[in-house]
Design a protein around this motif. Sequence first.
Motif, mmCIF file in Angstrom:
data_model
loop_
_atom_site.group_PDB
_atom_site.id
_atom_site.type_symbol
_atom_site.label_atom_id
_atom_site.label_comp_id
_atom_site.label_asym_id
_atom_site.label_seq_id
_atom_site.Cartn_x
_atom_site.Cartn_y
_atom_site.Cartn_z
ATOM 1 N N HIS A 152 0.852 -1.185 0.000
ATOM 2 C CA HIS A 152 0.000 0.000 0.000
ATOM 3 C C HIS A 152 0.890 1.237 0.000
ATOM 4 O O HIS A 152 1.967 1.253 0.604
ATOM 5 N N SER A 196 3.585 0.316 3.087
ATOM 6 C CA SER A 196 3.391 -0.701 4.119
ATOM 7 C C SER A 196 4.201 -1.943 3.784
ATOM 8 O O SER A 196 4.341 -2.332 2.626
ATOM 9 N N ASP A 197 4.751 -2.545 4.830
ATOM 10 C CA ASP A 197 5.455 -3.819 4.703
ATOM 11 C C ASP A 197 5.040 -4.683 5.877
ATOM 12 O O ASP A 197 5.558 -4.529 6.986
ATOM 13 N N SER A 250 3.388 -5.435 8.989
ATOM 14 C CA SER A 250 2.783 -4.638 10.054
ATOM 15 C C SER A 250 3.524 -3.337 10.318
ATOM 16 O O SER A 250 3.246 -2.665 11.300
ATOM 17 N N GLN A 251 4.455 -2.955 9.442
ATOM 18 C CA GLN A 251 5.182 -1.710 9.650
ATOM 19 C C GLN A 251 4.934 -0.724 8.516
ATOM 20 O O GLN A 251 4.637 -1.106 7.378
ATOM 21 N N LEU A 252 5.044 0.562 8.867
ATOM 22 C CA LEU A 252 4.978 1.645 7.894
ATOM 23 C C LEU A 252 6.389 2.151 7.644
ATOM 24 O O LEU A 252 7.143 2.408 8.595
ATOM 25 N N ILE A 307 -1.063 -4.604 7.896
ATOM 26 C CA ILE A 307 -1.770 -3.386 7.486
ATOM 27 C C ILE A 307 -2.616 -3.679 6.254
ATOM 28 O O ILE A 307 -2.117 -4.200 5.249
ATOM 29 N N VAL A 363 -3.673 2.137 3.746
ATOM 30 C CA VAL A 363 -3.164 3.408 4.255
ATOM 31 C C VAL A 363 -3.832 4.541 3.483
ATOM 32 O O VAL A 363 -4.227 4.375 2.323
ATOM 33 N N ALA A 410 -3.870 4.277 9.018
ATOM 34 C CA ALA A 410 -3.652 2.893 8.628
ATOM 35 C C ALA A 410 -4.757 2.032 9.225
ATOM 36 O O ALA A 410 -5.111 2.182 10.398
ATOM 37 N N SER A 460 -5.629 -1.649 10.321
ATOM 38 C CA SER A 460 -4.819 -2.808 10.679
ATOM 39 C C SER A 460 -5.509 -3.605 11.772
ATOM 40 O O SER A 460 -5.864 -3.052 12.821
#
Length: 261
Positions: free
Chosen positions: A93, A105-106, A108-110, A129, A132, A142, A144
Amino acid sequence: MDTMEAETATLYDLLGRRWTIEAPVTNAAFDAAGQAVAFALADGSLAIAPLADSEPPKDRYRMALDGGRPMISPRRNPVPPLTKVVISDASLHLASVEPEGFIASDGSQLLHVSASGVTRQAAKLGAPIDLVAPVHAGGILAASGGSVIYCDSRGEVGWLQQRAGGRSSAMAVSPDGRSFAIGADGCLLVRAFGPRPEPTISMALGSISSLSWSPDGSWLAMSVAEAGIVLLRLSDARAVRIPSYPASVGSLSWSATPAFL
Protein backbone atom coordinates in the motif's frame (compact mmCIF):
# COMPACT_ATOMS: atom_id res chain seq x y z
CA MET A 1 14.88 9.66 -32.91
CA ASP A 2 15.30 10.35 -36.65
CA THR A 3 13.28 12.78 -38.80
CA MET A 4 10.67 10.18 -39.77
CA GLU A 5 10.17 9.15 -36.12
CA ALA A 6 9.86 12.80 -35.11
CA GLU A 7 7.14 13.35 -37.69
CA THR A 8 5.14 10.35 -36.44
CA ALA A 9 5.70 10.87 -32.70
CA THR A 10 2.52 11.23 -30.67
CA LEU A 11 1.87 14.21 -28.41
CA TYR A 12 2.36 11.85 -25.46
CA ASP A 13 5.83 10.93 -26.75
CA LEU A 14 6.75 14.61 -27.01
CA LEU A 15 5.28 15.81 -23.70
CA GLY A 16 5.50 12.76 -21.45
CA ARG A 17 8.11 10.36 -20.14
CA ARG A 18 7.96 6.60 -20.47
CA TRP A 19 9.64 3.70 -18.64
CA THR A 20 9.40 -0.05 -19.06
CA ILE A 21 9.26 -2.10 -15.86
CA GLU A 22 8.87 -5.82 -15.25
CA ALA A 23 5.93 -5.77 -12.81
CA PRO A 24 2.40 -4.33 -13.07
CA VAL A 25 1.74 -0.98 -11.38
CA THR A 26 -0.84 -1.29 -8.59
CA ASN A 27 -0.89 2.30 -7.30
CA ALA A 28 0.75 5.70 -7.80
CA ALA A 29 1.27 8.77 -5.60
CA PHE A 30 2.79 12.21 -6.08
CA ASP A 31 5.19 13.52 -3.44
CA ALA A 32 3.58 16.38 -1.45
CA ALA A 33 6.74 18.47 -1.93
CA GLY A 34 6.45 18.14 -5.71
CA GLN A 35 9.76 16.32 -6.12
CA ALA A 36 8.79 12.87 -7.36
CA VAL A 37 6.09 10.37 -8.25
CA ALA A 38 6.17 6.81 -6.89
CA PHE A 39 4.67 3.71 -8.49
CA ALA A 40 3.83 0.71 -6.30
CA LEU A 41 4.55 -2.52 -8.16
CA ALA A 42 2.95 -5.93 -7.77
CA ASP A 43 6.31 -7.49 -6.82
CA GLY A 44 6.47 -5.42 -3.62
CA SER A 45 8.85 -2.72 -4.81
CA LEU A 46 8.55 1.00 -5.48
CA ALA A 47 9.67 2.72 -8.68
CA ILE A 48 10.33 6.45 -8.10
CA ALA A 49 10.68 9.05 -10.85
CA PRO A 50 11.77 12.67 -10.34
CA LEU A 51 9.25 15.28 -11.46
CA ALA A 52 11.98 17.69 -12.60
CA ASP A 53 12.52 17.34 -16.36
CA SER A 54 15.99 17.98 -17.81
CA GLU A 55 14.43 18.50 -21.25
CA PRO A 56 11.02 20.08 -20.62
CA PRO A 57 8.73 20.61 -23.62
CA LYS A 58 9.01 24.43 -23.36
CA ASP A 59 12.75 24.15 -24.00
CA ARG A 60 12.12 22.01 -27.09
CA TYR A 61 9.47 24.29 -28.57
CA ARG A 62 10.43 25.95 -31.85
CA MET A 63 9.01 27.38 -35.06
CA ALA A 64 9.61 25.32 -38.19
CA LEU A 65 11.64 27.11 -40.86
CA ASP A 66 9.46 25.74 -43.65
CA GLY A 67 6.17 27.51 -43.03
CA GLY A 68 6.61 28.77 -39.49
CA ARG A 69 4.42 26.14 -37.83
CA PRO A 70 5.04 25.51 -34.11
CA MET A 71 6.79 22.25 -33.23
CA ILE A 72 8.11 20.42 -30.20
CA SER A 73 11.37 18.66 -30.93
CA PRO A 74 11.90 15.10 -29.67
CA ARG A 75 14.15 14.53 -26.68
CA ARG A 76 17.85 14.31 -27.45
CA ASN A 77 18.66 12.04 -24.50
CA PRO A 78 16.93 9.11 -22.77
CA VAL A 79 14.86 9.99 -19.72
CA PRO A 80 16.66 9.40 -16.40
CA PRO A 81 16.09 5.86 -15.06
CA LEU A 82 13.66 5.10 -12.27
CA THR A 83 14.92 4.58 -8.73
CA LYS A 84 13.69 1.15 -7.65
CA VAL A 85 13.34 0.36 -3.95
CA VAL A 86 12.52 -3.17 -2.78
CA ILE A 87 10.06 -2.91 0.11
CA SER A 88 8.31 -6.25 0.43
CA ASP A 89 7.76 -9.55 -1.37
CA ALA A 90 4.09 -8.78 -2.09
CA SER A 91 2.00 -5.90 -3.40
CA LEU A 92 2.15 -2.97 -0.97
CA HIS A 93 0.00 0.00 0.00
CA LEU A 94 1.25 3.48 -0.88
CA ALA A 95 0.41 7.09 0.02
CA SER A 96 2.14 10.46 -0.02
CA VAL A 97 2.86 12.09 3.34
CA GLU A 98 3.50 15.63 4.52
CA PRO A 99 5.93 17.36 4.33
CA GLU A 100 7.66 15.14 1.75
CA GLY A 101 8.11 11.58 0.58
CA PHE A 102 5.91 8.50 0.70
CA ILE A 103 4.55 5.97 3.15
CA ALA A 104 4.57 2.31 2.13
CA SER A 105 3.39 -0.70 4.12
CA ASP A 106 5.46 -3.82 4.70
CA GLY A 107 3.55 -6.37 6.76
CA SER A 108 2.78 -4.64 10.05
CA GLN A 109 5.18 -1.71 9.65
CA LEU A 110 4.98 1.64 7.89
CA LEU A 111 8.06 2.77 6.01
CA HIS A 112 8.90 6.34 5.03
CA VAL A 113 10.53 6.52 1.60
CA SER A 114 12.11 9.78 0.48
CA ALA A 115 11.94 11.09 -3.07
CA SER A 116 15.49 9.81 -3.58
CA GLY A 117 14.62 6.32 -2.32
CA VAL A 118 16.05 6.48 1.22
CA THR A 119 13.91 4.23 3.46
CA ARG A 120 13.38 4.24 7.23
CA GLN A 121 10.81 2.73 9.56
CA ALA A 122 8.03 5.22 10.37
CA ALA A 123 5.87 3.09 12.70
CA LYS A 124 5.45 -0.50 13.83
CA LEU A 125 1.87 -1.71 14.32
CA GLY A 126 0.61 -4.88 15.93
CA ALA A 127 -1.07 -6.54 12.94
CA PRO A 128 -0.69 -6.62 9.15
CA ILE A 129 -1.77 -3.39 7.49
CA ASP A 130 -4.83 -3.55 5.22
CA LEU A 131 -4.85 0.02 3.90
CA VAL A 132 -3.16 3.41 4.26
CA ALA A 133 -4.59 6.87 3.49
CA PRO A 134 -2.87 10.28 3.64
CA VAL A 135 -4.11 12.95 6.06
CA HIS A 136 -4.14 16.38 4.41
CA ALA A 137 -2.90 18.20 7.52
CA GLY A 138 -0.01 15.73 7.82
CA GLY A 139 0.35 12.15 8.94
CA ILE A 140 -1.21 8.90 7.82
CA LEU A 141 -4.17 6.64 8.62
CA ALA A 142 -3.65 2.89 8.63
CA ALA A 143 -6.30 0.17 8.87
CA SER A 144 -4.82 -2.81 10.68
CA GLY A 145 -6.25 -5.78 12.56
CA GLY A 146 -9.78 -4.37 12.80
CA SER A 147 -8.56 -0.98 14.04
CA VAL A 148 -7.76 2.41 12.51
CA ILE A 149 -4.53 4.05 13.68
CA TYR A 150 -3.45 7.65 13.13
CA CYS A 151 0.30 8.25 12.92
CA ASP A 152 1.67 11.79 12.73
CA SER A 153 4.38 12.92 10.32
CA ARG A 154 7.07 11.71 12.79
CA GLY A 155 5.56 8.20 12.79
CA GLU A 156 4.25 8.44 16.36
CA VAL A 157 0.81 6.94 17.04
CA GLY A 158 -1.63 9.76 17.85
CA TRP A 159 -4.76 7.69 18.46
CA LEU A 160 -6.34 4.32 17.77
CA GLN A 161 -9.97 3.45 17.06
CA GLN A 162 -11.20 -0.07 17.69
CA ARG A 163 -13.99 -1.11 15.35
CA ALA A 164 -15.94 -4.29 14.74
CA GLY A 165 -15.39 -5.94 11.39
CA GLY A 166 -12.81 -7.72 9.34
CA ARG A 167 -10.47 -6.70 6.55
CA SER A 168 -10.96 -3.15 5.25
CA SER A 169 -11.54 -2.71 1.53
CA ALA A 170 -11.38 1.10 1.09
CA MET A 171 -10.51 4.17 3.15
CA ALA A 172 -10.35 7.92 2.53
CA VAL A 173 -9.85 11.07 4.63
CA SER A 174 -12.09 14.13 4.28
CA PRO A 175 -10.57 17.29 2.74
CA ASP A 176 -10.65 19.12 6.09
CA GLY A 177 -8.81 16.25 7.79
CA ARG A 178 -11.44 15.86 10.52
CA SER A 179 -13.25 12.72 9.36
CA PHE A 180 -12.56 9.53 7.49
CA ALA A 181 -14.66 6.96 5.65
CA ILE A 182 -13.94 3.25 5.61
CA GLY A 183 -15.55 0.28 3.90
CA ALA A 184 -15.47 -3.11 5.62
CA ASP A 185 -17.70 -6.21 5.66
CA GLY A 186 -20.17 -4.68 3.20
CA CYS A 187 -20.69 -1.57 5.34
CA LEU A 188 -19.67 2.06 5.16
CA LEU A 189 -18.56 3.85 8.32
CA VAL A 190 -17.89 7.59 8.52
CA ARG A 191 -16.09 8.60 11.71
CA ALA A 192 -14.55 11.73 13.19
CA PHE A 193 -10.87 11.78 14.11
CA GLY A 194 -10.02 10.85 17.67
CA PRO A 195 -9.73 7.79 19.89
CA ARG A 196 -13.36 6.83 20.57
CA PRO A 197 -15.99 8.70 18.55
CA GLU A 198 -19.22 7.00 17.51
CA PRO A 199 -19.75 6.61 13.76
CA THR A 200 -21.51 9.66 12.33
CA ILE A 201 -22.80 7.46 9.49
CA SER A 202 -23.11 3.68 9.32
CA MET A 203 -24.92 1.86 6.53
CA ALA A 204 -24.87 -1.48 4.73
CA LEU A 205 -24.23 -0.91 1.02
CA GLY A 206 -22.27 -3.93 -0.19
CA SER A 207 -18.58 -4.47 -0.80
CA ILE A 208 -16.85 -1.09 -1.32
CA SER A 209 -13.71 -1.02 -3.47
CA SER A 210 -13.06 2.72 -3.79
CA LEU A 211 -13.90 5.92 -1.87
CA SER A 212 -13.47 9.57 -2.84
CA TRP A 213 -14.57 12.80 -1.11
CA SER A 214 -15.74 15.80 -3.12
CA PRO A 215 -13.40 18.82 -2.79
CA ASP A 216 -15.80 20.64 -0.45
CA GLY A 217 -16.35 17.53 1.68
CA SER A 218 -20.12 17.50 1.16
CA TRP A 219 -20.33 14.30 -0.93
CA LEU A 220 -18.70 10.91 -0.69
CA ALA A 221 -18.48 8.79 -3.83
CA MET A 222 -17.91 5.06 -3.65
CA SER A 223 -17.67 2.08 -5.97
CA VAL A 224 -19.96 -0.66 -4.63
CA ALA A 225 -20.10 -4.22 -5.93
CA GLU A 226 -23.35 -4.94 -7.84
CA ALA A 227 -24.52 -1.35 -7.30
CA GLY A 228 -22.21 0.70 -9.51
CA ILE A 229 -21.46 4.11 -8.00
CA VAL A 230 -23.14 5.36 -4.84
CA LEU A 231 -23.08 9.06 -3.93
CA LEU A 232 -23.65 9.91 -0.28
CA ARG A 233 -24.57 13.44 0.82
CA LEU A 234 -23.00 13.87 4.25
CA SER A 235 -25.38 16.57 5.53
CA ASP A 236 -28.43 14.25 5.61
CA ALA A 237 -26.97 10.81 4.75
CA ARG A 238 -28.92 10.73 1.49
CA ALA A 239 -27.62 8.01 -0.85
CA VAL A 240 -27.95 8.26 -4.63
CA ARG A 241 -27.22 5.12 -6.64
CA ILE A 242 -25.89 5.25 -10.20
CA PRO A 243 -26.31 1.63 -11.40
CA SER A 244 -25.92 -0.26 -14.68
CA TYR A 245 -22.14 -0.16 -15.02
CA PRO A 246 -20.89 -3.12 -17.12
CA ALA A 247 -18.14 -3.88 -14.60
CA SER A 248 -16.98 -2.84 -11.15
CA VAL A 249 -15.67 0.75 -11.10
CA GLY A 250 -11.96 0.63 -10.29
CA SER A 251 -11.24 4.22 -9.25
CA LEU A 252 -12.98 7.53 -8.57
CA SER A 253 -11.78 11.15 -8.66
CA TRP A 254 -13.33 14.62 -8.47
CA SER A 255 -12.37 17.75 -10.39
CA ALA A 256 -11.59 20.79 -8.24
CA THR A 257 -13.91 23.41 -9.78
CA PRO A 258 -16.65 22.68 -10.60
CA ALA A 259 -16.98 19.43 -8.70
CA PHE A 260 -17.47 16.83 -11.43
CA LEU A 261 -17.00 13.13 -10.68
